[in-house]
Design an enzyme around this catalytic site. Structure first.
Site, PDB file in Angstrom:
ATOM      1  N   ASN A 139       0.862  -0.975  -0.160  1.00  0.00           N
ATOM      2  CA  ASN A 139      -0.010   0.306  -0.013  1.00  0.00           C
ATOM      3  C   ASN A 139       0.550   1.384  -0.094  1.00  0.00           C
ATOM      4  O   ASN A 139       1.931   1.038   0.918  1.00  0.00           O
ATOM      5  CB  ASN A 139      -1.142   0.206   1.703  1.00  0.00           C
ATOM      6  CG  ASN A 139      -1.673   0.980   0.981  1.00  0.00           C
ATOM      7  OD1 ASN A 139      -1.893   1.864   0.555  1.00  0.00           O
ATOM      8  ND2 ASN A 139      -2.674   1.318   2.756  1.00  0.00           N
ATOM      9  N   LYS A 150       0.245   4.111  -0.203  1.00  0.00           N
ATOM     10  CA  LYS A 150      -0.749   5.417   0.526  1.00  0.00           C
ATOM     11  C   LYS A 150       0.169   6.867  -0.747  1.00  0.00           C
ATOM     12  O   LYS A 150      -0.162   7.115  -2.137  1.00  0.00           O
ATOM     13  CB  LYS A 150       0.237   5.727   1.582  1.00  0.00           C
ATOM     14  CG  LYS A 150      -0.240   4.365   2.146  1.00  0.00           C
ATOM     15  CD  LYS A 150      -0.112   4.907   3.960  1.00  0.00           C
ATOM     16  CE  LYS A 150      -0.073   3.220   5.007  1.00  0.00           C
ATOM     17  NZ  LYS A 150      -0.335   3.314   6.099  1.00  0.00           N
ATOM     18  N   HIS A 167      -9.039   1.173   4.355  1.00  0.00           N
ATOM     19  CA  HIS A 167      -8.257   1.833   5.323  1.00  0.00           C
ATOM     20  C   HIS A 167      -8.200   2.746   6.871  1.00  0.00           C
ATOM     21  O   HIS A 167      -9.145   2.999   6.474  1.00  0.00           O
ATOM     22  CB  HIS A 167      -7.255   2.258   4.762  1.00  0.00           C
ATOM     23  CG  HIS A 167      -5.856   2.013   5.107  1.00  0.00           C
ATOM     24  ND1 HIS A 167      -5.635   3.188   6.076  1.00  0.00           N
ATOM     25  CD2 HIS A 167      -4.492   1.268   5.119  1.00  0.00           C
ATOM     26  CE1 HIS A 167      -4.159   2.725   6.788  1.00  0.00           C
ATOM     27  NE2 HIS A 167      -4.071   1.743   5.675  1.00  0.00           N
ATOM     28  N   GLU A 225      -7.181   5.049   8.194  1.00  0.00           N
ATOM     29  CA  GLU A 225      -6.411   6.382   7.224  1.00  0.00           C
ATOM     30  C   GLU A 225      -7.731   6.671   6.847  1.00  0.00           C
ATOM     31  O   GLU A 225      -8.499   7.594   7.450  1.00  0.00           O
ATOM     32  CB  GLU A 225      -5.644   5.902   6.734  1.00  0.00           C
ATOM     33  CG  GLU A 225      -3.754   5.611   7.281  1.00  0.00           C
ATOM     34  CD  GLU A 225      -3.209   5.576   6.922  1.00  0.00           C
ATOM     35  OE1 GLU A 225      -3.110   5.326   5.371  1.00  0.00           O
ATOM     36  OE2 GLU A 225      -2.182   5.521   7.670  1.00  0.00           O
ATOM     37  N   GLU A 267      -4.815  -4.892  10.738  1.00  0.00           N
ATOM     38  CA  GLU A 267      -3.980  -3.845  10.811  1.00  0.00           C
ATOM     39  C   GLU A 267      -4.965  -3.292  12.167  1.00  0.00           C
ATOM     40  O   GLU A 267      -5.245  -2.048  11.813  1.00  0.00           O
ATOM     41  CB  GLU A 267      -4.440  -2.711   9.369  1.00  0.00           C
ATOM     42  CG  GLU A 267      -4.119  -3.355   8.181  1.00  0.00           C
ATOM     43  CD  GLU A 267      -3.029  -2.322   6.984  1.00  0.00           C
ATOM     44  OE1 GLU A 267      -2.193  -2.864   6.728  1.00  0.00           O
ATOM     45  OE2 GLU A 267      -4.041  -1.528   7.196  1.00  0.00           O
ATOM     46  N   GLY A 313       2.717   2.322  10.799  1.00  0.00           N
ATOM     47  CA  GLY A 313       2.935   3.583  10.473  1.00  0.00           C
ATOM     48  C   GLY A 313       4.176   4.070  11.454  1.00  0.00           C
ATOM     49  O   GLY A 313       4.530   5.182  11.872  1.00  0.00           O
ATOM     50  N   SER A 365       3.291  -2.569  10.436  1.00  0.00           N
ATOM     51  CA  SER A 365       4.503  -2.180  10.751  1.00  0.00           C
ATOM     52  C   SER A 365       5.385  -3.290  10.552  1.00  0.00           C
ATOM     53  O   SER A 365       6.556  -3.940  10.909  1.00  0.00           O
ATOM     54  CB  SER A 365       5.484  -1.304  11.638  1.00  0.00           C
ATOM     55  OG  SER A 365       5.101  -0.421  12.065  1.00  0.00           O
TER      56      SER A 365
HETATM   57  P1  PGA Z   1       3.094   0.566   7.562  1.00  0.00           P
HETATM   58  O1  PGA Z   1       1.465   1.014   7.257  1.00  0.00           O
HETATM   59  O2  PGA Z   1       3.821  -1.299   6.888  1.00  0.00           O
HETATM   60  O3  PGA Z   1       3.588   1.866   7.078  1.00  0.00           O
HETATM   61  O4  PGA Z   1       2.890   0.495   8.676  1.00  0.00           O
HETATM   62  C1  PGA Z   1       1.020  -0.458   6.784  1.00  0.00           C
HETATM   63  C2  PGA Z   1      -1.114   0.181   6.250  1.00  0.00           C
HETATM   64  O5  PGA Z   1      -1.149   1.118   6.680  1.00  0.00           O
HETATM   65  O6  PGA Z   1      -1.135  -0.753   5.141  1.00  0.00           O
END
Ligand code: PGA
Length: 251
Positions: free
Chosen positions: A9, A11, A96, A98, A168, A174, A214
């Site tokens: 992803n 983003k 997601h 976010e 997640e 992140g 992460s």
């Molecule tokens: P990350 O994000 O690996 O940077 O923690 C994962 C995601 O939000 O899909």
């Protein structure tokens, strides 16, 4: 046998030239990844088309990060499933955290999006996960169950062939803080039980459930060794082709 998948992803990262370069770098190493492991990248809308071209002839599949909750028409700024399909997407990520947190994505909207995506023959990577307060309060299983049921109540066992779940935990996205393999496996097994209760054990056994938050080359092996973890949805580490491929080599 359910499919193993590693999905990147991206983003809101990479411009068009960076994106093409990254897609090409992933393609260049994709053949190292065993046939049983699917690779997916999800670039921003603006360069789905050219990244898709870079994937031609490779095993890497193309995903969007979101889609509109309407089929077409006067919805300024939105991108429909037909538009995604026409630029070569096989998948879309939906729900997601976010999008839930910053863009008011509700379960109701998600249901519409999943319906449209499936009707357009796009696979769906449906994200669920609790935030830190919910985990501290011991509500993580309930939150994940509620999120999963709220959307999947509207879909059939047949639909589940095109739906992948991504667990997640919001506190791990992140942040550099990964869920331990045990924490992640607890939730993955629980999601599979929720699926089994609704669709039956055989259907639940076949659903791919990804871990995200992460996930990186140093922890992927331990996570992917868990019985109910079938791969990862990778954010930050998907922006480096070598790390992304390394993760895909961690089964
Ligand atoms: P990350 O994000 O690996 O940077 O923690 C994962 C995601 O939000 O899909």
């Amino acid at each position: 046998m359910r499919k193993k998948i590693v999905a990147g992803n991206w983003k809101m990262n990479t411009t068009r030239p960076d994106g093409i370069e990254l897609a090409k770098a992933v393609v260049a190493r994709a053949a190292e990844v065993p046939a049983g492991v699917g690779l997916i990248i999800a670039p921003p809308f603006t360069h789905l088309c050219c990244c898709g071209k870079a994937l031609e002839g490779s095993k890497v599949e193309l995903s969007a990060q979101n889609c509109a909750d309407h089929a077409k028409g006067a919805y300024t700024g939105e991108v429909s499933v037909d538009m995604l399909k026409a630029v070569g997407c096989q998948w879309t990520i939906l729900g997601h955290s976010e999008r839930r947190q910053y863009y008011g994505e509700t379960d109701e909207k998600l249901v519409e999006k999943v319906k449209l995506a499936l009707a357009a023959e796009l696979g769906v990577i449906l994200c669920v996960g609790e935030n830190l307060d919910e985990r501290k309060a011991g509500k993580h299983l309930q939150i994940v169950e509620d999120q999963t049921k709220a959307v999947l109540a509207n879909f059939s066992a047949e639909d589940m062939k095109k739906i992948v779940i991504a667990y997640e935990p919001v506190w791990a996205i992140g942040t550099g803080k990964t869920a331990t393999a045990q924490q992640a496996e607890e939730i993955h097994a629980y999601i599979r039980k929720v699926l089994a209760d609704k669709f039956g054990a055989a259907v639940a056994e076949d659903v791919t459930i990804l871990y995200g938050g992460s996930c990186k080359p140093s922890n992927a092996k331990e996570l992917f060794a868990q019985k109910d973890i079938d791969g990862g949805l990778i954010g930050g580490a998907a922006l480096k082709a070598d790390d992304f491929i390394q993760i895909a080599l961690s089964f």
